[in-house]
Design an enzyme around this catalytic site. Structure first.
Site, short mmCIF file in Angstrom:
data_model
loop_
_atom_site.label_atom_id
_atom_site.label_comp_id
_atom_site.label_asym_id
_atom_site.label_seq_id
_atom_site.Cartn_x
_atom_site.Cartn_y
_atom_site.Cartn_z
N GLY C 148 0.83 -1.20 0.00
CA GLY C 148 0.00 0.00 0.00
C GLY C 148 0.86 1.25 0.00
N CYS C 149 0.22 2.40 -0.06
CA CYS C 149 0.95 3.65 -0.21
C CYS C 149 1.69 4.04 1.07
CB CYS C 149 0.01 4.76 -0.66
SG CYS C 149 -1.49 4.90 0.34
#
Lengths: 345, 345, 345, 345
Positions: C148-149
């Site tokens: 994920g970011c």
């Protein structure tokens, strides 16, 4: 005793802005707020910025009307006509921030909005609430059609020139740029932050419903049947409208003459600020206030008047002007509650 | 009769914001504005948003002091000490929005600002103007050191927990994010629109002058020598500071206990709004107002209190709080002139 | 011959970003795009910026899988497991931009996402695609869980210090600020332009699903069971994440030591740029690119390491890293297609 | 072997943008960068986004010219004429992003820029580099006057109608809105973040130096002496220009005719995208790319053509077009290095 104001559609953006301004009005108070979508909820749950300042609960429409001396309707177009009749019957003043009573011609209303005048008599008694242009017809009335946002700023920019015959009424072009709140509270793809931020585009080109309303005003001022080209654009800012208005100068009209006519026209208008030569109207300078700033520019090479107005679409273009109208019809100082200082930044 | 206020440094951002608020204060009026850079110019030439509302001319400092009951100084750090002495001699109240009187320790002042206490007696008589924490020491005083922006929001977020010993005073971390107006009116490369817009970064990491001031406040509250890690960031918005404050919960302290202590602490504080569980403090909701919104969050997995405050850096973090202090020392209602409704958008 | 890439969920933001980057990849080409919401529509109807560059029609999922050597899944969490199985059967490489394969512990997956591991064997074969930390485990694999970011930027900021035991693994705090695209393409009230613009707030405080994923990575690096306090905030910008990471320095660790360890750690990593002393990582400088900029700061007063990373959440935090993983598993130059110059403004 | 490009004025915004694009050009390479203000500094010190991609040192002008096959000049107006002569003598191609060679009439140059043509012969040999309109005159030339930003977008929007006599050439109005990078890298009060953010205003109304340049192009296309009214505005975004162009439809001209003429005119132009009916040109869709999007709108009520173009002022309006010109004069594919996908957000 304070005037009791009811706000129908209080959780929309125009309604919320009425709340903001009325909360500090010295001679009016909010008697009730109403909302279909949020009935039973506190206004401050919808707008947490109002917490501890307006924790009133949203009531149904009837209850709000009953408690009020004046009813502000901030409803989607088409829903105000019945409410106007209800208020009229109950002897309440009615100020409509929607479009139902703005157009005098039922044909135009049908063409642009697709609806009918339910009660023609009511429509005849409704007055168009743009005080700087039509103040004397507003005084003493009880059904007020509050102008739309574009339809306030653009006519104010052009009115002195059009009324005094300094410009041609053919070929007028109005290129407007509006902040996003004009599109309301409901999210959609076009207002989704990443798609609008760092973007800019026109919309409803030569096709926006405010077109006939602007034409109605300019026609009244000029005594001619004015047709305009109107192109709105969406600005990536929250508030404010710039209308850049182009009109051909009539032969012999000078820059000095233009300025003098504007100065005379707006000399006693507190909410219109005619900027000095060289300045440019900027939404930065009128945000949150009821001011309309106007700058004048002459293109001698093409004999064109460029008149630019800046208003806050939610104040002078909606809630502020509605309260200005309330002040007029209740005989208060027109500036009451509207001495909002536009922040410097 | 209204209190006569003079603003020294009126054309900086804090000065301009004092003007905005004082213009609608019911018991005070602007007696004079002063500016070195714009002496002789109208304030509305510098800030066209004030046109027709404040067209006063900028005078020199002495003239402004003379005309005033209270002098607000919004000057670059280092220039207030002499002015304070001048006001003191002339019997004027003095409220300093700069840093000269904020730190009680001359050593710390030297270390962080590089200057000296010119008149140590004056410094002893100066009081630190964070009303919610030190109201009783402000009343009746005449030299007020108005706190900085970061130094208002972060201590308010932590005060109830720190004062009541619910958290450890070691390892406190304050991660703050400030709008751009905090850096003032003077353009520079870092505030140039295209370089800041769509950007975000920390600055002066663990090195910002507000660090010892926050520590001074937390030390007073806790009775211990508190050291914090403070990291400010620059937000691409005009106004507002979020301070996300991290402190370790002491053994046995519960979520409910934390909430109760905060509720008791701020029950009678109009300008502090303790948000309900689940809400997040947002600069969106306090802009242009003197409110400090606080949200509380407990990380049970790591036994950490996360207390987040939101203030408008130019209001509760500068001009608004200065006027709140004026109200206190002149015995007015503390809310006078500060009932500004934060706009919903 | 070019690698044929299929994109499932191509009309979401991560999918659209995969399209942007793959369109100029020298050794890969888009074989098919798929979308449930827009099946049958051209991608350029959904994203007019791609007109004339990618006018492919959105197909159904099966067709897209069939045509591809590698399948990128940019789907809402929970929908990737079956697709992974389908790709596995068909011998296609599978790169998942969703969360289904990121957590190794099924218990944690249940706790944070509420789902189950449908095919435990598949999960065992999935590798976590953060190349700078786990490159050797990625090479030669076919099921990649793309991080994920937040879970890319924060671990990269802390990895060298944590892996080398320079900081304590207790009390680590990660204060992150993300641009709005992280929340996806679907409009909602929180992302409505007027409510987010000029706003800033934390969300899911100490409660965000990326928490266990960051912990998993830091635990692997340190060999300890790391728990963190993670607080994300929403920035009013389109792209970019700043993660400000706080960790206590172990006794005796010096600033010089920290820098050396980071320099050694990232010496050969093209996509990690360790900034010189005094600089601050800024999302301004990495937008649209696959870079992760890291700045290091030491608070000697509190013996705290402040490591700050900046990534583009849609590139290094999503599509760019996915393509980096594709390059690795297909044995291409890891930089292929990713030599995007971050614009200076 | 790659074409060697030198950039004079590389640290201004147009120069920096040349760097960004040339860094990925398949058939050209940056041979040298030059800057007066930053001589001796690395470009990546001025623009940290370029770190590790372009760490070249800024040289003096002569050194840069010497190393290059083509010299791009991104200098303040007035400084290019001598440089052009120097390049001419040295046999280098010269592409000027400034205004010195744009106007063919020395009188107009004097009137609008206040300078003279130092070497009239050089001016005669210079060609105006708007490829979509004047490609054949560019091929084979070595001194190129690259058009300004407004002067690219507005003429492209009007060209097909004006050239084919579908609209009147009197009374043309061009209302443009430009992002802030158009004003360059140097900070000033007007571009200071807090004064521009959430603001919008016109500037240099009917008075902007791009006016005669637009008129020159439209006059060439129509064979008449065209005068326009041109009003630029400043948008609070980094990049992009919308030009909303108004022209009166000649009698009998139909909507279908307009569309057909535009389609024929731009059929083979890769960088001009004629949008389908109903779409609106948006800067959102062309950012960072060399595209010019055009949308067409007919106001039948007033018989007005509204043609709207969107370009990135720094790409198609500056650096991208300059590289397009380089491609033409060196006989490369015109699209080389310019296949930049405009991001979807």
């Amino acid at each position: 005793m304070k005037i009791k104001a009811g706000i129908i559609g209080a959780t929309g953006y125009a309604g919320a802005e009425l709340v903001r301004i009325l909360l500090t009005h010295p001679q009016a108070e909010i008697a009730a707020v109403s909302s279909v979508s949020f009935e039973g909820k506190k206004l401050s749950e919808v707008y947490p910025s109002y917490a501890s300042l307006c924790d009133m609960e949203c009531k149904n429409q009837n209850e709000a009307v009953e408690k009020s001396d004046v009813v502000f309707a901030a409803l989607p177009h088409g829903l105000s006509q019945e409410l106007a009749a209800q208020c009229d019957k109950a002897g309440k003043a009615f100020i409509d921030l929607g479009a139902d009573f703005r157009l005098e011609s039922e044909d135009e209303y049908k063409e642009w909005y697709g609806g009918e005048f339910l009660d023609k008599d009511l429509h005849k008694r409704a007055v168009y609430g743009l005080p700087e242009l039509f103040r004397e017809t507003i005084q003493g009335e009880k059904i007020i059609a509050n102008p739309g946002c574009y339809t306030t700023g653009a006519p104010l920019a052009l009115a002195p020139a059009v009324k005094n015959g300094l410009v041609g009424t053919e070929g007028i072009i109005i290129d407007s740029k509006s902040g996003v709140t004009g599109a309301g509270r409901k999210p959609n793809q076009g207002n989704h932050y990443p798609e609008l931020n760092e973007g800019f585009h026109a919309y409803k080109v030569a096709n926006h419903r405010h077109t006939p309303e602007i034409e109605q005003t300019l026609s009244k001022l000029s005594g001619k049947n004015v047709k305009i080209t109107f192109v709105p654009h969406l600005l990536p800012v929250n508030r404010g409208i710039i209308s850049t208005c182009y009109a051909r100068l009539n032969d012999g009209v000078t820059k000095e003459q233009i300025r003098k006519v504007y100065e005379d026209f707006y000399r006693n208008e507190f909410f219109v600020r005619l900027l000095p030569d060289g300045a440019n109207a900027d939404i930065h300078n009128i945000k949150y206030s009821n001011f309309c700033d106007i700058s004048l520019h002459i293109d001698e090479r093409t004999r064109t008047l460029v008149a630019i107005s800046a208003i806050d679409n939610m104040v002078k273009g909606a809630a502020g002007q509605a309260i200005q109208n309330m002040n007029i019809i209740f005989g208060l100082d027109e500036k009451a509650g509207l001495l909002i200082v536009p922040p410097a930044f």
